[in-house]
Enzyme design. Sequence first.
Site, PDB file in Angstrom:
ATOM      1  N   HIS A  61       1.177  -1.006  -0.093  1.00 22.81           N
ATOM      2  CA  HIS A  61       0.367  -0.407  -0.342  1.00 22.81           C
ATOM      3  C   HIS A  61       0.772   0.973   0.038  1.00 22.81           C
ATOM      4  O   HIS A  61       2.244   0.981   0.117  1.00 22.81           O
ATOM      5  CB  HIS A  61      -1.062   0.019   0.769  1.00 22.81           C
ATOM      6  CG  HIS A  61       0.052  -0.248   2.609  1.00 22.81           C
ATOM      7  ND1 HIS A  61       0.673  -1.090   2.948  1.00 22.81           N
ATOM      8  CD2 HIS A  61      -0.406   0.824   3.501  1.00 22.81           C
ATOM      9  CE1 HIS A  61       1.300  -1.002   3.830  1.00 22.81           C
ATOM     10  NE2 HIS A  61       0.610   0.474   4.486  1.00 22.81           N
ATOM     11  N   ASP A  65       5.686   4.327   4.423  1.00 27.25           N
ATOM     12  CA  ASP A  65       6.485   3.361   5.205  1.00 27.25           C
ATOM     13  C   ASP A  65       6.671   2.105   4.220  1.00 27.25           C
ATOM     14  O   ASP A  65       7.531   1.435   4.519  1.00 27.25           O
ATOM     15  CB  ASP A  65       6.367   3.435   7.467  1.00 27.25           C
ATOM     16  CG  ASP A  65       5.008   2.798   7.149  1.00 27.25           C
ATOM     17  OD1 ASP A  65       3.757   2.969   6.269  1.00 27.25           O
ATOM     18  OD2 ASP A  65       4.966   1.807   7.852  1.00 27.25           O
ATOM     19  N   HIS A  66       6.046   2.069   3.577  1.00 26.46           N
ATOM     20  CA  HIS A  66       6.116   0.786   2.815  1.00 26.46           C
ATOM     21  C   HIS A  66       6.384   1.329   1.010  1.00 26.46           C
ATOM     22  O   HIS A  66       6.534   0.183  -0.093  1.00 26.46           O
ATOM     23  CB  HIS A  66       4.994   0.821   2.230  1.00 26.46           C
ATOM     24  CG  HIS A  66       4.406  -0.295   4.107  1.00 26.46           C
ATOM     25  ND1 HIS A  66       4.628  -1.776   3.952  1.00 26.46           N
ATOM     26  CD2 HIS A  66       3.901   0.128   4.738  1.00 26.46           C
ATOM     27  CE1 HIS A  66       3.873  -1.721   5.605  1.00 26.46           C
ATOM     28  NE2 HIS A  66       3.443  -0.446   6.122  1.00 26.46           N
ATOM     29  N   ASP A 207      -0.189  -4.656   7.535  1.00 26.07           N
ATOM     30  CA  ASP A 207      -1.554  -3.613   7.650  1.00 26.07           C
ATOM     31  C   ASP A 207      -2.811  -3.907   6.876  1.00 26.07           C
ATOM     32  O   ASP A 207      -2.942  -3.204   6.829  1.00 26.07           O
ATOM     33  CB  ASP A 207      -1.144  -1.836   7.153  1.00 26.07           C
ATOM     34  CG  ASP A 207       0.647  -1.788   7.446  1.00 26.07           C
ATOM     35  OD1 ASP A 207       0.775  -0.476   7.776  1.00 26.07           O
ATOM     36  OD2 ASP A 207       1.574  -1.574   7.227  1.00 26.07           O
ATOM     37  N   HIS A 266       7.042  -5.556  11.150  1.00 21.94           N
ATOM     38  CA  HIS A 266       6.014  -4.307  11.275  1.00 21.94           C
ATOM     39  C   HIS A 266       5.916  -4.035  12.755  1.00 21.94           C
ATOM     40  O   HIS A 266       4.750  -3.508  12.766  1.00 21.94           O
ATOM     41  CB  HIS A 266       5.061  -4.808  10.412  1.00 21.94           C
ATOM     42  CG  HIS A 266       4.773  -3.237  10.167  1.00 21.94           C
ATOM     43  ND1 HIS A 266       3.534  -2.825  11.164  1.00 21.94           N
ATOM     44  CD2 HIS A 266       4.976  -2.269   8.687  1.00 21.94           C
ATOM     45  CE1 HIS A 266       3.506  -1.899  10.190  1.00 21.94           C
ATOM     46  NE2 HIS A 266       4.087  -0.858   8.608  1.00 21.94           N
TER      47      HIS A 266
END
Length: 303
Positions: A61, A65-66, A207, A266
């Site tokens: 997504h 942070d991704h 997430d 994560h």
Amino acid sequence: MLDVCLLGTGGMVPLPDRWLSSLLLRYNGRMMLIDCGEGTQIPMKMAGWGFKNLDAILITHYHADHVAGLPGLLLTVANSGRQEPVYLVGPTGLSEVVAGLLTIAPELPYPIYLCTCSLDAISRLEMGGLLIQCLPVDHWIPCLAYSIELRRPGRFDAEKAREMDIPVQYWKRLQKGETVQCNGRVISPEQVLGEPRRGIKVCYCTDTRPVPGLCDFVRGADLLVCEGMYGDEGDAEKAASKKHMLFSEAACTAREAGVGELWLTHFSPSVTRPEDWLHHAKGIFEHTIVGQDLMKKTLTFPS
């Protein structure tokens, strides 16, 4: 065999001792990356697998942070001398996000190909001998879980090949799944191969809340890399409100899906010692490991 390296295990922000969550896979010398937060090229450099053979980047997504490390990594790949295309895969919005990020990396010596996955059903892609599947999950913005499978063909039936009068020089090609022409005949691999055997499956999920269909999606995986944002059961309400998982929820998914091993990743920046909460997961699913940056594993076909 399939090599995996957990480049980082952090969520939200990189920390001095914890890079952001990202998984690197390697098969036959070619590589595939899942997620690319700030600074991902640094642990990738530390992993020692190089950059030039990175063929694809799968994005779960578009929270920073991704994905915010994408320009830096693509420039690093460019500096490695790569000229072959790099494929970027992600949910709806991929083209807009990539266009924005590449404003600061406008001239790459290789083409970028985009593949947007459906948010209504499981998407399937074939890439470099691997089957990639994407499952929409439950976060604040469109988000995907990924399954990577190295499939294994059935055993070659030499006796049947002889009965069909197939010259030996064609056997290897048929074993590799190629269709061949022989003495005016077209021979497909299915004619001389047995039933497909169990291959290797790695799943990556971060997430999200536990969602219907997730267990079926990751079922039987040799390795499930799954978020555990919080370890303390007292954070259940926080996890639900922020659309993340507890260690225990990840473990329940692993147990119900019958996976071989669970790596938690994560972690919230507030979870400074995730190992202190590991018992909440291991009490549910014994084969749970607290992920660590640069942790590696080689997965092989079952005998």
